[in-house]
Design a protein around this motif. Structure first.
Motif, PDB file in Angstrom:
ATOM      1  N   ALA A  89       1.126  -1.734  -0.485  1.00  0.00           N
ATOM      2  CA  ALA A  89       0.035   0.113   0.255  1.00  0.00           C
ATOM      3  C   ALA A  89       0.746   1.164  -0.342  1.00  0.00           C
ATOM      4  O   ALA A  89       0.493   2.187  -0.349  1.00  0.00           O
ATOM      5  CB  ALA A  89      -1.114   0.245   0.952  1.00  0.00           C
ATOM      6  N   ASP A  90       2.796   1.196   0.397  1.00  0.00           N
ATOM      7  CA  ASP A  90       2.915   2.741   0.205  1.00  0.00           C
ATOM      8  C   ASP A  90       3.834   2.560  -0.565  1.00  0.00           C
ATOM      9  O   ASP A  90       4.938   3.119  -0.352  1.00  0.00           O
ATOM     10  CB  ASP A  90       3.184   2.641   1.765  1.00  0.00           C
ATOM     11  N   GLN A  91       4.084   1.865  -1.545  1.00  0.00           N
ATOM     12  CA  GLN A  91       4.239   1.828  -2.658  1.00  0.00           C
ATOM     13  C   GLN A  91       5.220   2.846  -3.842  1.00  0.00           C
ATOM     14  O   GLN A  91       5.389   2.237  -5.020  1.00  0.00           O
ATOM     15  CB  GLN A  91       4.924  -0.007  -3.488  1.00  0.00           C
ATOM     16  N   GLY A  92       3.630   3.551  -3.688  1.00  0.00           N
ATOM     17  CA  GLY A  92       2.582   3.988  -4.910  1.00  0.00           C
ATOM     18  C   GLY A  92       3.826   5.500  -5.238  1.00  0.00           C
ATOM     19  O   GLY A  92       4.283   5.827  -6.799  1.00  0.00           O
ATOM     20  N   GLY A  93       4.754   5.440  -4.435  1.00  0.00           N
ATOM     21  CA  GLY A  93       6.231   6.884  -4.901  1.00  0.00           C
ATOM     22  C   GLY A  93       7.136   6.216  -5.723  1.00  0.00           C
ATOM     23  O   GLY A  93       7.562   6.650  -7.073  1.00  0.00           O
ATOM     24  N   ARG A  94       7.534   4.848  -5.909  1.00  0.00           N
ATOM     25  CA  ARG A  94       8.512   4.664  -6.507  1.00  0.00           C
ATOM     26  C   ARG A  94       7.611   4.123  -7.581  1.00  0.00           C
ATOM     27  O   ARG A  94       8.859   4.463  -8.831  1.00  0.00           O
ATOM     28  CB  ARG A  94       8.926   3.184  -5.695  1.00  0.00           C
ATOM     29  N   ALA A  95       6.359   4.270  -7.477  1.00  0.00           N
ATOM     30  CA  ALA A  95       6.020   3.433  -9.193  1.00  0.00           C
ATOM     31  C   ALA A  95       5.948   4.840 -10.079  1.00  0.00           C
ATOM     32  O   ALA A  95       6.126   5.190 -10.790  1.00  0.00           O
ATOM     33  CB  ALA A  95       4.531   3.444  -9.219  1.00  0.00           C
ATOM     34  N   ALA A  96       5.907   6.392  -8.877  1.00  0.00           N
ATOM     35  CA  ALA A  96       5.543   7.376  -9.362  1.00  0.00           C
ATOM     36  C   ALA A  96       6.488   8.003  -9.730  1.00  0.00           C
ATOM     37  O   ALA A  96       6.837   8.577 -10.595  1.00  0.00           O
ATOM     38  CB  ALA A  96       5.084   8.040  -8.245  1.00  0.00           C
ATOM     39  N   ALA A  97       8.586   7.476  -9.114  1.00  0.00           N
ATOM     40  CA  ALA A  97       9.453   8.117  -9.599  1.00  0.00           C
ATOM     41  C   ALA A  97       9.536   7.262 -11.386  1.00  0.00           C
ATOM     42  O   ALA A  97      11.401   7.725 -11.925  1.00  0.00           O
ATOM     43  CB  ALA A  97      10.055   8.068  -8.282  1.00  0.00           C
ATOM     44  N   GLY A  98       8.955   6.763 -12.177  1.00  0.00           N
ATOM     45  CA  GLY A  98       9.044   6.430 -12.886  1.00  0.00           C
ATOM     46  C   GLY A  98       9.872   4.605 -12.857  1.00  0.00           C
ATOM     47  O   GLY A  98      10.316   4.154 -14.157  1.00  0.00           O
TER      48      GLY A  98
END
Length: 290
Positions: A89-98
């Motif tokens: 649930a807290d991994q969206g930032g890594r995906a948003a970073a590309g």
């Protein structure tokens, strides 16, 4: 994720810092041609609800969800390849970073070889990759099952995963199904794989109300963080028996050699007389008994 060693009890996630690498994505944006053609044809008559209900196991003891690891060891040489689409649930930032965690080559290889498979998907993954979730869910070659919404552990001390509170466990499972529906997955299966493979009696009682059969495995592929596709293939080929469930992953970052391993596993198992099926067929072969 599963550690690159033979373990049947749990999926190793190498600490929270490693979890950032486990965003397993496994689909393509384009719907399969067969599915597009089928959508243009008149819809067949709908079967009765009883006839169309996926097979499940009878409830376990003391109000627990039943647990399935493999089908009976009969002369029917069937095997189910399963692929975990993990995203916490807290991994969206890594995906948003590309950072890219999909593996379209794996799904393409399964389609090209006409290999059915069951994809255990987290709800958070479906939110991040709704088109991929939808194309997998609408492809008759595959079935989508539940791997929780958050990919948080349902027991304490589960390889560094954060934990779900007991009174939130059922809601976490049901939230994943809601995410699948929102993404356009029409018929997610009533099968649940615990994050990390970690569960106890309390967790089984908590998810029983969601109406699921818990699905484990009897063959660990060792593809998580592996760099040797041949070693992964050997581990699977040495472990498979009639009725086996093989746990694998479809993530380029954390399981980069899975597609190459599958290309070796599939023809060899077929040469040995095995037939690839989805988990639902294996559970159906039990007649509802564990």
């Amino acid at each position: 994720m599963i550690p690159p060693v033979r373990r049947l009890a749990a999926v190793s996630v190498l600490g929270v810092s490693v979890l950032g690498a486990v965003l397993a994505a496994c689909g393509t944006a384009e719907a399969p041609r067969a599915a597009r053609q089928a959508s243009a044809q008149p819809s067949p008559a709908r079967p009765s609800p009883a006839a169309s209900r996926p097979p499940t196991l009878a409830p376990g003891p003391a109000g627990q969800a039943p647990v399935f690891a493999h089908a009976p060891r009969t002369g029917d040489k069937t095997v189910a390849l399963t692929f975990d689409a993990d995203m916490t649930a807290d991994q969206g930032g890594r995906a948003a970073a590309g950072e890219r965690f999909d593996n379209p080559e794996l799904i393409a290889a399964l389609r090209a070889s006409k290999v059915p498979a069951t994809v255990f998907m987290t709800g958070r993954w479906a939110e991040e990759y709704p088109v991929q979730a939808r194309t997998i869910g609408r492809d008759p070659l595959f079935e989508v099952a539940n791997h929780s919404y958050s990919h948080y552990a349902f027991t304490a001390d589960c390889y560094g995963l954060p934990t779900v509170e007991r009174d939130a466990m059922r809601a976490d499972v049901e939230r994943a199904y809601a995410a699948f529906r929102k993404a356009g997955v029409p018929d997610a299966m009533p099968y649940f794989r615990f994050p990390g493979g970690c569960y106890d009696g309390q967790a089984l009682r908590a998810v029983r109300g969601a109406g699921v059969t818990a699905v484990q495995w009897d063959v660990v592929s060792g593809d998580a963080f592996a760099t040797d596709a041949d070693a992964v293939a050997r581990q699977v080929l040495e472990g498979v028996k009639p009725g086996s469930v093989v746990v694998m992953h479809c993530t380029r970052s954390a399981a980069p050699v899975t597609e190459r391993a599958v290309r070796a596993i599939v023809p060899e198992l077929r040469r040995r007389g095995y037939r690839f099926v989805k988990v639902s067929e294996l559970i159906g072969a039990t007649g509802g008994h564990r």
